[in-house]
Design a protein around this motif. Structure first.
Motif, PDB file in Angstrom:
ATOM      1  N   HIS A   1      -2.824  37.418 -49.404  1.00  0.00           N
ATOM      2  CA  HIS A   1      -1.819  38.260 -48.743  1.00  0.00           C
ATOM      3  C   HIS A   1      -1.920  39.709 -49.222  1.00  0.00           C
ATOM      4  O   HIS A   1      -1.753  40.646 -48.429  1.00  0.00           O
ATOM      5  CB  HIS A   1      -0.419  37.721 -49.015  1.00  0.00           C
TER       6      HIS A   1
ATOM      7  N   GLU B   1       5.034  39.255 -49.034  1.00  0.00           N
ATOM      8  CA  GLU B   1       4.676  37.843 -49.011  1.00  0.00           C
ATOM      9  C   GLU B   1       3.965  37.433 -50.296  1.00  0.00           C
ATOM     10  O   GLU B   1       4.202  36.343 -50.840  1.00  0.00           O
ATOM     11  CB  GLU B   1       3.778  37.533 -47.809  1.00  0.00           C
TER      12      GLU B   1
ATOM     13  N   ARG C   1       0.026  42.615 -47.269  1.00  0.00           N
ATOM     14  CA  ARG C   1       1.333  41.966 -47.185  1.00  0.00           C
ATOM     15  C   ARG C   1       1.880  41.755 -48.606  1.00  0.00           C
ATOM     16  O   ARG C   1       1.884  40.642 -49.140  1.00  0.00           O
ATOM     17  CB  ARG C   1       1.200  40.632 -46.460  1.00  0.00           C
TER      18      ARG C   1
END
Length: 491
Positions: free
Chosen positions: A61, A69, A66
């Motif tokens: 991630h 996350e 991200r």
């Protein structure tokens, strides 16, 4: 079938977590981060008590950008696996990537207190200090990592990277030299050192380092141990340099192949011995088929054919496999199949020696006709050069053909008279049968080794002439397509 359902089948078969995790690691190795994240999610459902499914999933991630996350997964990892440093170290790296230096420092303070004997903790601490502009502290953490964990390449590699970040290319070059001396199998020691050499204007040395990265440390060791001029892909078309390059690479491949086995070069003797022993036991002792002398007849066909088939299998996708080197240095695509041919030919000398010993023990001692083996072997090498280079040239353009190579080899095996004698073929079909160059060659081997006669020189001459014409066509096609290959192999 979806990836999740495909994986469930494997889980039902009770794969160990580490074996199952390879499924996701393969996606990470290919830098397919989104796919890797999905696979780690599947693995978390199957193996929630296995730390890497949380930590490696977070890394995937993070590479996708991200960070939220990633941090969610790492918080859960820290909660579930309080004794695993990965949750804190990767949490700090995620915070560092997101620009949250304060949180990264908080996590690393805990990590240094709880896991002082883990190298990644100190390496990450050094990276954080560098990002904060605290160079002295970064060097202090790195020095601790190098002294406390001398067998971990991370500290030494990070030390060289610091010089790279500072733009001190000469110092970086010296530090990467130390890394290679300590860890000759560490890829960064060659790749990043090549970048330092390029920044110093030493493109020739950079090229040598990239060759070493692609083909192993032994390549560079060989060049440095000789006082001769370093071997490098020629910038002009010099066939002597090219031959020397092929020979050196094939020789180093053989050495590397032997070093991967505990018995080293003994396998080159055991393999043909076991191969011939199997056929002797099956056909000579158990089945007792084919009549007197059939085992010798069978082996004198199988051994040369195995040489042909193994070489073709190895070289068929050699140009595609060599795309990394092709994009780093200027080198003819012909180099890749030729290396495989020379490499297999080197091992075949021992196989023929084992065959000769077997024939003597079988009651077929050497005669003057064995002198004809030299031209027959040379014609077979010529055949392999033409066929292997042609197949290797076509496959980059039509990748699916690589799936047909084993089937084609099997067809040639049954069409070449390995398991049956020529007199079983109707007279009207024998001309067509001998138009198969492999069948022609196997017949010549048997004339010499089994029948104690000279080969059919007329048939051998026509075959040689045809192969020379084929060789000319293949070389012309390689010359025409050489500029196209670097683009085609990455499509």
């Amino acid at each position: 079938m979806s990836e999740n359902s495909a994986f469930k089948i494997d889980h039902d078969l009770l794969l160990k977590p580490n074996d199952a995790a390879q499924w996701a690691r393969d996606a990470m190795a290919a830098r397919r981060w989104e796919l890797a994240a999905r696979r780690w999610a599947t693995l978390r459902a199957a193996y929630p008590d296995y730390p890497p499914v949380w930590i490696q999933g977070a890394i995937a991630h993070r590479h996708r950008g991200r960070h939220l996350e990633a941090e969610t997964l790492l918080e859960e990892a820290r909660r579930r696996f309080a004794d695993h440093p990965g949750g804190w170290v990767q949490g700090a790296r995620t915070a560092l990537a997101a620009g949250d230096l304060k949180k990264a420092e908080e996590l690393l303070e805990v990590a240094r207190a709880r896991f002082p004997d883990k190298a990644p903790v100190w390496l990450c601490s050094s990276d954080l200090a560098w990002a904060q502009g605290n160079v002295d502290i970064a060097l202090e953490h790195n020095q601790y990592a190098r002294s406390r964990f001398p067998d971990d390449p991370g500290g030494h590699s990070q030390y060289a990277e610091m010089a790279m970040k500072s733009g001190d290319w000469e110092t970086a070059r010296e530090r990467w030299t130390e890394v290679r001396a300590l860890f000759p199998d560490w890829p960064a020691g060659y790749r990043r050192a090549a970048e330092a050499e390029e920044n110093l204007g030493r493109s020739r040395e950079a090229r040598r380092l990239r060759l070493a990265e692609a083909h192993g440390a032994e390549w560079l060791e060989e060049l440095e141990s000789e006082e001769a001029k370093p071997i490098s892909p020629p910038q002009r078309r010099d066939w002597r340099n090219f031959v020397d390059l092929v020979w050196t690479k094939a020789r180093l491949n053989l050495k590397s192949e032997a070093n991967r086995n505990h018995l080293r070069y003994m396998w080159w003797i055991l393999d043909p011995l076991l191969y011939m022993a199997v056929f002797y036991v099956v056909f000579g002792l158990l089945l007792q088929r084919g009549g007197e002398g059939f085992v010798a007849y069978l082996l004198t066909g199988l051994v040369p054919f195995q040489w042909f088939s193994k070489t073709l299998n190895q070289t068929a996708t050699s140009i595609v496999a060599g795309k990394g080197l092709m994009h780093k240095v200027r080198i003819s695509p012909l180099f890749f199949p030729l290396v495989g041919i020379v490499q297999n030919s080197g091992k075949q000398l021992l196989v023929f020696a084992m065959l000769g010993i077997f024939l003597v023990l079988y009651g077929l001692p050497p005669t003057i006709h064995w002198l004809a083996l030299l031209p027959i072997v040379l014609v077979q090498i010529l055949l392999m050069v033409v066929v292997c280079c042609l197949v290797a040239m076509v496959i980059p353009f039509i990748r699916d053909l690589s799936n047909l190579v084993p089937t084609g080899i099997q067809f040639v095996m049954f069409a070449s008279g390995i398991f049956y004698t020529v007199d079983r073929i109707p007279t009207q079909w024998q001309t067509l049968f001998f138009s198969n160059p492999v069948a022609n060659l196997l017949y010549q081997y048997r004339q010499v080794l089994v029948e104690n006669q000279w080969p059919e020189w007329r048939m051998l001459s026509w075959l040689t002439l045809g192969l020379l014409v084929g060789l000319g066509v293949v070389l012309w096609m390689y010359r025409r397509l050489e500029p196209v290959f670097p683009r085609v192999v990455i499509e």
